[in-house]
Scaffold this active site. Structure first.
Site, PDB file in Angstrom:
ATOM      1  N   ASP A  86      44.286  30.771  45.617  1.00 14.65           N
ATOM      2  CA  ASP A  86      44.096  32.196  45.947  1.00 14.65           C
ATOM      3  C   ASP A  86      45.444  32.858  46.254  1.00 14.65           C
ATOM      4  O   ASP A  86      46.461  32.456  45.680  1.00 14.65           O
ATOM      5  CB  ASP A  86      43.126  32.301  47.138  1.00 14.65           C
ATOM      6  CG  ASP A  86      42.244  33.529  47.045  1.00 14.65           C
ATOM      7  OD1 ASP A  86      42.799  34.629  47.142  1.00 14.65           O
ATOM      8  OD2 ASP A  86      41.017  33.403  46.849  1.00 14.65           O
ATOM      9  N   HIS A 123      43.197  38.201  50.938  1.00 18.54           N
ATOM     10  CA  HIS A 123      42.075  37.644  50.187  1.00 18.54           C
ATOM     11  C   HIS A 123      41.975  36.134  50.391  1.00 18.54           C
ATOM     12  O   HIS A 123      40.885  35.598  50.661  1.00 18.54           O
ATOM     13  CB  HIS A 123      42.281  37.994  48.706  1.00 18.54           C
ATOM     14  CG  HIS A 123      41.134  37.670  47.819  1.00 18.54           C
ATOM     15  ND1 HIS A 123      41.019  36.457  47.180  1.00 18.54           N
ATOM     16  CD2 HIS A 123      40.047  38.390  47.446  1.00 18.54           C
ATOM     17  CE1 HIS A 123      39.910  36.462  46.440  1.00 18.54           C
ATOM     18  NE2 HIS A 123      39.306  37.634  46.595  1.00 18.54           N
ATOM     19  N   SER A 143      34.054  36.859  44.956  1.00 17.99           N
ATOM     20  CA  SER A 143      35.091  36.077  45.636  1.00 17.99           C
ATOM     21  C   SER A 143      34.566  35.496  46.945  1.00 17.99           C
ATOM     22  O   SER A 143      34.924  34.387  47.326  1.00 17.99           O
ATOM     23  CB  SER A 143      36.287  36.973  45.968  1.00 17.99           C
ATOM     24  OG  SER A 143      37.164  37.045  44.898  1.00 17.99           O
TER      25      SER A 143
END
Lengths: 354, 713
Positions: free
Chosen positions: A110, A143, A301
């Site tokens: 990520d 994220h 996600s």
């Protein structure tokens, strides 16, 4: 909430800074009542988060222990990660397989991670920046830290994930989530897989590329054959492109998102590559402390690390489980649903029973 | 958070402060974001914001930039924000102010005064009254000439009141001042009210005038060269509705040049463009070059610059750039060329600044170098478009821009003869452009319709009136048309345009005289000796190539001379008559009436009055006498006696054919009554008193002395 002082700790007045006025210090073992939030401040020994009490005094968070002082208060709101963990029996499965699951090697590819986050402290095992070698894996987007919180958040302060406190390998494959100039493409993914697959059992990828790249497919096939399990987000309608790969490959477990009512999320692209849908809207999880420590995000996600956690639990139960075994196991807890003529498998009522 | 915002704000501010709004600086900065794998990937949030700001500034869109797209990746994180937007997607960042102009201005206000000191006072009485009178009449008759040469015109007004030997120094000063100021005077000339409708119709002419005016601003230090190019690209006249593909191409070429120049602007006002050494960091690194071209490409996309090809297809400048995507070498070479030119400008500016600092006198040459190098780079900027595609046609307009630049260049270097011919070239090219548009015909058709329909009697003889009217009368006519409520707006517009065209044609018709008098003025200013002054007058009276006038004109009447050889068709019976040679040299002077066939030459009727053949024969003989020891001598023979009028009067009639093209030779046949000419030889003077008729053919150089009447085709 209460925390316990673990080393001599200065009381700083007014500012989370080592230069703020200090009139007293606390001895180790002292219990301290703080408001439960983390505040960015001066960095000491690599930790730049501070706690605050009612009187406005600040305490360096590296000088306290969280867990022994008080159990994690969980509101069990639908936005909480642990709400869904509990709802589908993942916490029970974890408790049952706690010992085995620690042996499952989990990797997340990520935007990096905030290793110093109180809910993720000391959990990163191996890390590498695949965008820019020899650079740190700090998460400047949020994220990666968010997904990590869902997967392994320890719950020291607020976020308790599917596999709380478990170790994690972190591959930074993009600097930011926005497509364009973030460093993520097939080449980066291939590099990351080549780097981490040999030391992973489960790889969670909350990212994707829009096109089928044979070399990427080949490498995934190769490591799948060696027992590595890939869990990947199928993509969102809002994505600038339908970034559905590698999720669409048969060797991957493609993940779609459900909303809080367990209906297919409006964000999820309608694609046959979806193997399972899991809640993924407005999930409150960890974000880097410099960005406020906690925040909500939505999308496939967010559903992906939940599923990666489930896959890791299945793998913990059956260390030789192949991707088809995993898919069969997932099928046991999902139901086939239809929304606007689109069929999908979603986790609705059943609990993971391992 | 506040710290973060402050940091971002300060980063952005420093970006602006450093002038990083040009592709050059932005490319260098973005180069720092390129990963070892070759992608642009900012690492920190601040860098990301900065990148977003830059891309937003250049209006970058993914997948539409063949250069920058090479540095992008297609992968993404798969989360969305709560409002449903792609997570991490930045709102449109506030548009950063466009580069601030007017930096680094240079004070050059003393230039004009410095240039005006060129004077000599050695001229003599060789100037002829008739020539100056003609000059005076010319300036009085034509308002345009008064504007083009205002000081000369004023000076000539009083010419006859004083002796021009005393007047000459003042007159020469006026010549110098007027010639030096020709670019501005020309702008004033085309700014006259009668040309305004034409300027509205043909914005390209307006732009040329504005170019002249802007150069003047540069000259006076109010504008730097880099701002000049930018200003040229943003003239209001470009936005005027004009469907002409040539105009469009010119506009695009200028704008493209402006963007190109802007992309290499230096970060602060200490210089105009970056140094050649600074360019190395851009050009020697292909990655950096590509980013630079990507940003440049984005500017072209934003500005939506398009070109028309010869086959009338539209192609964007961005597409042209993209076509050369693989040809990075070309861009690298051209960037060096541009910066080398730019460096010359900046060096000149630095020199002037240094001199000012040290209180060293700044010479006109210093300013000439500055203006000259500045114009070089402006020229280059206009032609940048042709690097991408040599087939783009901007010839007419690029020609005008170049000529305008050259005009300034010549004036600065006191190449006044070139300045004059350039001025008339510009006027002629205006005519070409306006004729190409055929608007004249359109206006004329409309006018005929008005007359046929009897809509307004007032304009019955409009067409012929225009030719006869003076400028002032036509100006009154313009006012009358404007206030005529019986006319429709479209009709008014057409009539005004027609008047403007008519006025313009009159101006073009003045070109030959502007050249005649202008070159004379230039020659006079340049002359440093009495001989040179005489030569300047002779050049004005006998302009080179004037024999071609009669060929190009329909009718021409001139005072004419021929110089050449004759062959006598019938020899005189007596030995002692003047025409006893079968071959010989002749030099008749008289009047000719000619009819031209353009490229096929001209036919003339020539009536001779005098013949100077023998005198010229003597002059030539004298010049080539060989002395006994073989050395040449100019004074072996002394002329004795006086030449009387009867000895050169030689009436005759000839039919003469002038050879085609620029060959100044004529073949004639006719007869001439021989004078009682003193035949001069080394042996002494032998006066022949028996004139006789001589029929002959001749082949001679055609030397028109004064054109009395000329009717152009």
């Amino acid at each position: 909430m209460k925390v316990t002082v673990k080393t001599f700790l200065n009381v700083r007045v007014g500012k989370p800074s080592v230069n703020a006025p200090c009139y007293q210090y606390l001895a180790p073992g002292t219990e301290l009542e703080v408001d439960g939030n983390l505040y960015p401040g001066d960095r000491v020994e690599g930790i730049d988060t501070w706690l605050k009490d009612e009187a406005g005094n600040y305490y360096w968070s590296g000088g306290v222990n969280y867990a022994p002082a008080t159990p994690l208060p969980l509101s069990l709101d639908k936005s909480e990660v642990f709400y869904w963990v509990q709802r589908f029996g993942l916490d029970e499965a974890f408790e049952r397989l706690k010992e085995q699951v620690t042996k499952v090697r989990i990797t997340i590819l990520d935007t990096g991670i905030d290793e110093k986050h109180p809910d993720l402290t000391n959990q990163v095992k191996q890390k590498e920046n695949l965008v820019w070698c020899n650079k740190v894996v700090d998460d400047n987007d949020g994220h990666g830290t968010h997904c990590s919180g869902i997967l392994v958040g320890a719950g020291s302060l607020k976020v308790k994930g599917v596999l709380p406190g478990c170790k994690l390998n972190v591959g930074k494959v993009m600097n930011f989530t926005t497509a364009g100039f973030n460093g993520l493409n097939a080449e980066t993914l291939i590099d990351a897989i080549n780097t981490f697959a040999p030391i992973s059992d489960v790889i969670s990828i909350s990212a994707g590329i829009p096109n089928d790249v044979p070399e990427l497919h080949q490498i995934i096939k190769k490591f799948t054959a060696e027992g590595v399990l890939f869990v990947a987000a199928i993509g969102n309608i809002e994505s600038s492109s339908t970034a559905s790969y590698p999720a669409k490959y048969d060797e991957c477990i493609g993940v779609g998102a459900l909303d809080a009512n367990l209906v297919l999320s409006k964000h999820t692209i309608r694609d046959s590559g979806i193997d399972i849908c899991f809640p993924g809207e407005n999930i409150l999880s960890t974000i880097p402390t410099a960005m406020g420590s906690y925040g909500s995000k939505s999308g496939t996600s967010m559903a992906t690390p939940f599923v990666a956690g489930i896959v890791a639990l299945i793998k913990a139960k059956n260390s030789s489980a192949t991707v088809s075994d995993i898919k069969q196991e997932l099928a046991k807890i999902t139901e086939n649903k239809t929304l606007n003529a689109f069929n999908y498998n979603a986790i609705i009522n059943k609990k993971l029973n391992l | 958070m506040r710290t973060l915002l402050t940091l971002i704000a300060s980063l952005l501010l420093s970006w602006c402060a450093l002038g990083q709004t040009t592709p050059y600086y932005d490319a260098l900065m973005l180069k720092g974001y390129v990963t070892p794998r070759g992608f642009i990937a900012p690492q920190t949030k601040e860098e990301k914001k900065l990148l977003d700001s830059i891309l937003n500034y250049y209006s970058y869109k993914s997948g539409q930039n063949p250069f920058l797209d090479q540095f992008s990746t297609n992968g993404e994180g798969l989360s969305v924000s709560e409002d449903g937007k792609k997570e991490g997607e930045q709102p449109k960042f506030l548009q950063l102010a466009k580069p601030i102009s007017s930096i680094g201005s240079l004070d050059v206000t003393n230039l004009a005064e410095g240039m005006a000191l060129f004077m000599i006072d050695r001229a003599k009485e060789e100037l002829t009254v008739s020539f100056f009178n003609r000059f005076k009449e010319f300036t009085q008759e034509h308002q345009e000439i008064k504007i083009l040469f205002p000081k000369t015109s004023d000076c000539l007004e009083n010419l006859l009141d004083v002796h021009y030997a005393q007047m000459l120094p003042a007159l020469r000063t006026k010549f110098d001042e007027d010639l030096q100021n020709i670019p501005n005077n020309m702008a004033d000339l085309l700014d006259l009210p009668q040309y305004q409708p034409l300027l509205r119709e043909f914005p390209e002419i307006k732009i040329t005038i504005q170019t002249l005016q802007i150069i003047h601003q540069m000259e006076t230090g109010r504008l730097t060269p880099v701002d000049f190019i930018a200003k040229l690209g943003s003239l209001e006249a470009w936005n005027q509705n004009n469907q002409s593909s040539d105009f469009n191409n010119f506009r695009s070429a200028i704008k493209l040049g402006a963007i190109f120049s802007e992309s290499l602007r230096y970060k602060d006002g200490t210089r105009n463009w970056i140094r050649p050494q600074m360019l190395d960091s851009l050009v020697r690194d292909t990655t950096c070059s590509k980013i630079f071209l990507g940003l440049l490409y984005q500017r072209l996309v934003t500005e939506n610059i398009t070109f028309k090809t010869y086959d009338n297809n539209t192609i964007s400048a961005a597409a042209l750039l993209a076509e050369q995507k693989e040809n990075i070498d070309l861009f690298q070479r051209e960037l060096y060329r541009f910066i080398q030119l730019a460096e010359n400008v900046d060096l000149n500016i630095q020199e002037i600044k240094e001199k000012k600092k040290k209180s060293v006198k700044i010479t006109p040459d210093d300013y000439y170098s500055y203006i000259n190098t500045s114009l070089d780079i402006i020229d280059y900027s206009v032609e940048v478009a042709s690097l991408f595609n040599p087939e783009i046609n901007i010839s007419d307009y690029a020609y005008l821009a170049r000529k305008s630049n050259n005009l300034y260049r010549y004036c600065y270097h006191k190449d006044y003869a070139l300045a004059i011919t350039t001025t008339t070239d510009i006027i002629t090219r205006f005519e070409t452009i306006t004729k190409q548009k055929k608007s004249d015909n359109k206006a004329k058709t409309l006018l005929n319709e008005i007359i046929e329909k009897g809509q307004n009697d007032r304009y019955k003889d409009f067409d012929s009136e225009l030719d006869k009217n003076s400028f002032h009368e036509n100006h009154l006519l313009v006012r009358a048309i404007k206030s005529d409520n019986n006319l429709k707006d479209s009709t008014k517009k057409a009539l005004l345009s027609y008047i403007a065209n008519s006025e313009f044609n009159k101006l073009v018709a003045l070109n030959p005289k502007i050249i005649t008098f202008g070159l004379f003025m230039a020659g006079m200013v340049a002359a440093e000796t009495p001989e040179e002054v005489q030569l300047a007058i002779e050049n004005a009276v006998l302009p080179a190539g004037s024999s071609s006038i009669k060929k190009k004109s329909e009718w021409n009447i001139a005072v004419q001379s021929y110089l050449g050889g004759f062959y006598q068709l019938k020899k005189a019976s007596q030995e002692n008559t003047s025409w006893n040679n079968e071959f010989g040299l002749h030099g008749p002077i008289g009047f000719s009436v000619s009819y031209g066939f353009k490229k096929w030459g001209a036919i003339s009727g020539f009536v001779s009055v005098f013949d100077l053949g023998a005198i010229i024969d003597y002059k030539l003989t004298k010049d080539s006498v060989i002395t006994s020891n073989g050395a040449s001598s100019g004074t072996v023979v002394k002329k004795e006696g006086k030449i009387t009028l009867e000895q050169i009067v030689s009436p005759g009639v000839y039919l003469v054919y002038g050879f085609p093209g620029n060959i100044p030779l004529s073949l004639g046949v006719g007869t001439q009554y021989g004078p009682g000419l003193s035949k001069i030889s080394q042996g002494g003077v032998n006066v022949v008193n028996n004139p006789s008729w001589r029929p002959c053919v001749f082949l001679s150089v055609d030397i028109p002395l004064v054109n009395l009447y000329n009717k152009p085709r």
